[in-house]
Design an enzyme around this catalytic site. Structure first.
Site, mmCIF file in Angstrom:
data_model
loop_
_atom_site.group_PDB
_atom_site.id
_atom_site.type_symbol
_atom_site.label_atom_id
_atom_site.label_comp_id
_atom_site.label_asym_id
_atom_site.label_seq_id
_atom_site.Cartn_x
_atom_site.Cartn_y
_atom_site.Cartn_z
ATOM 1 N N LYS A 135 0.850 -1.199 0.000
ATOM 2 C CA LYS A 135 0.000 0.000 0.000
ATOM 3 C C LYS A 135 0.876 1.236 0.000
ATOM 4 O O LYS A 135 2.055 1.202 0.361
ATOM 5 C CB LYS A 135 -0.942 0.007 1.220
ATOM 6 C CG LYS A 135 -0.247 0.052 2.596
ATOM 7 C CD LYS A 135 0.069 1.431 3.103
ATOM 8 C CE LYS A 135 0.829 1.392 4.419
ATOM 9 N NZ LYS A 135 1.570 2.627 4.717
ATOM 10 N N ASP B 85 -2.006 -2.416 10.664
ATOM 11 C CA ASP B 85 -2.221 -2.393 9.210
ATOM 12 C C ASP B 85 -2.792 -3.704 8.659
ATOM 13 O O ASP B 85 -3.231 -3.748 7.512
ATOM 14 C CB ASP B 85 -0.902 -2.125 8.469
ATOM 15 C CG ASP B 85 -0.501 -0.660 8.484
ATOM 16 O OD1 ASP B 85 -1.365 0.182 8.784
ATOM 17 O OD2 ASP B 85 0.674 -0.363 8.207
ATOM 18 N N ALA C 223 10.948 -2.886 4.988
ATOM 19 C CA ALA C 223 11.042 -1.704 5.872
ATOM 20 C C ALA C 223 10.927 -0.423 5.061
ATOM 21 O O ALA C 223 11.767 0.461 5.109
ATOM 22 C CB ALA C 223 12.358 -1.725 6.654
#
Length: 293
Positions: free
Chosen positions: A11, A137, A97
């Site tokens: 996303k 998330d 990351a």
């Protein structure tokens, strides 16, 4: 059926606002998230033993119980008293990351995959409630699409997203950013340039991507870009090469640009590839986790 393969999508954030902090350390947010068609492939197969084995083509992720995928398997095994063994292979394509929810998306895919393999018959909402135990998330990553996320990110209101003809250029500089450090570096009493999410949602509804691009805002960017000047440099390159707008996603360090012409996005990609190795042109997606085949 003893194996399953899934796409686990990344996303980007079209906005991030941080409104406060709860006693448990979680921050209260209001942000717009958009699924994109950049995905990891998750291959799950049942084992004859009761071991949990995680493998990957990436050397940048843990393959033990520190991996959120391992935690997702254990969550379901304990909840439903299942002692079957599982092997998961994570084909990593989403930068690690990166502020793109790659790990959360992988955990979401495992929940969806095991729900099918083990015939648990959980609804999407039940899967999202379980996913929240793994990370803020994860519920969003299960469903994907475009959503206004509130609370700690778990209260989702689905909205109209970016049209398919908008090219999204992604560039992840070779930096590691700690989400925890970025949030700790945010002065909640002195936040400038908060996003107007109501306006952004109206822009998406109308398909006015030009206005959306000019009004995107991420309050975390000020913190991360002070430490890593590359973020502003990448944005400047995108804007100088016909991006409608450019911004950092999540807590960084990934930067994205929105383009209304794919040839401009591809030209800018070639320029960025001279300095950075992780550069992609993708489109928006309506799906988060998708079962293959």
């Amino acid at each position: 059926m003893n194996s399953i393969e899934l796409k686990s999508r990344a996303k980007i954030n079209l906005s991030i606002d941080v409104l406060g902090k709860r006693d448990d350390g979680y921050h209260l947010v209001e942000m717009i998230m958009q699924t994109i068609d950049l995905y990891d492939v998750i291959k799950i197969k049942q084992l004859d033993t009761n071991d949990v084995v995680i493998k990957s083509n990436s050397s940048h992720i843990p393959l033990d119980n520190d991996n959120i995928v391992y935690k997702a398997i254990e969550l379901l095994r304990q909840r439903f008293n299942i002692n079957k063994g599982i092997e998961v292979f994570i084909e990593k394509n989403i930068p690690v990351a990166a502020g793109m929810a790659g790990g959360s998306s992988n955990a979401a895919a495992v929940l969806v995959g095991l729900n099918k393999l083990w015939k648990l018959n959980l609804t999407e909402q039940e899967l999202q409630e379980l996913g929240l135990k793994l990370g803020a998330d994860v519920p969003y990553c299960i469903s994907g699409k475009t959503a206004l996320a509130e609370g700690i990110g778990e209260k989702l209101s689905y909205i109209k997203g970016l049209p398919k003809n908008i090219s999204i250029l992604i560039c992840k500089p070779n930096l590691f950013v700690s989400t925890k450090d970025v949030y700790q570096g945010l002065d909640l009493n002195n936040i400038e340039n908060r996003p107007n999410n109501k306006l952004l949602i109206e822009c998406l509804e109308k398909g006015d991507i030009d206005s959306l691009s000019k009004n995107m805002s991420n309050v975390l960017e000020n913190v991360t870009s002070k430490i890593h000047k590359e973020i502003n440099e990448i944005e400047e390159i995108m804007m100088a090469n016909s991006a409608l707008g450019s911004m950092m996603s999540g807590s960084g360090p990934t930067v994205f640009g929105l383009f209304d012409k794919s040839e401009n996005a591809l030209k800018c990609k070639d320029i960025l590839l001279q300095q950075y190795s992780q550069v992609y042109v993708v489109s928006s997606s309506e799906k988060g986790v998708e079962i293959c085949g």
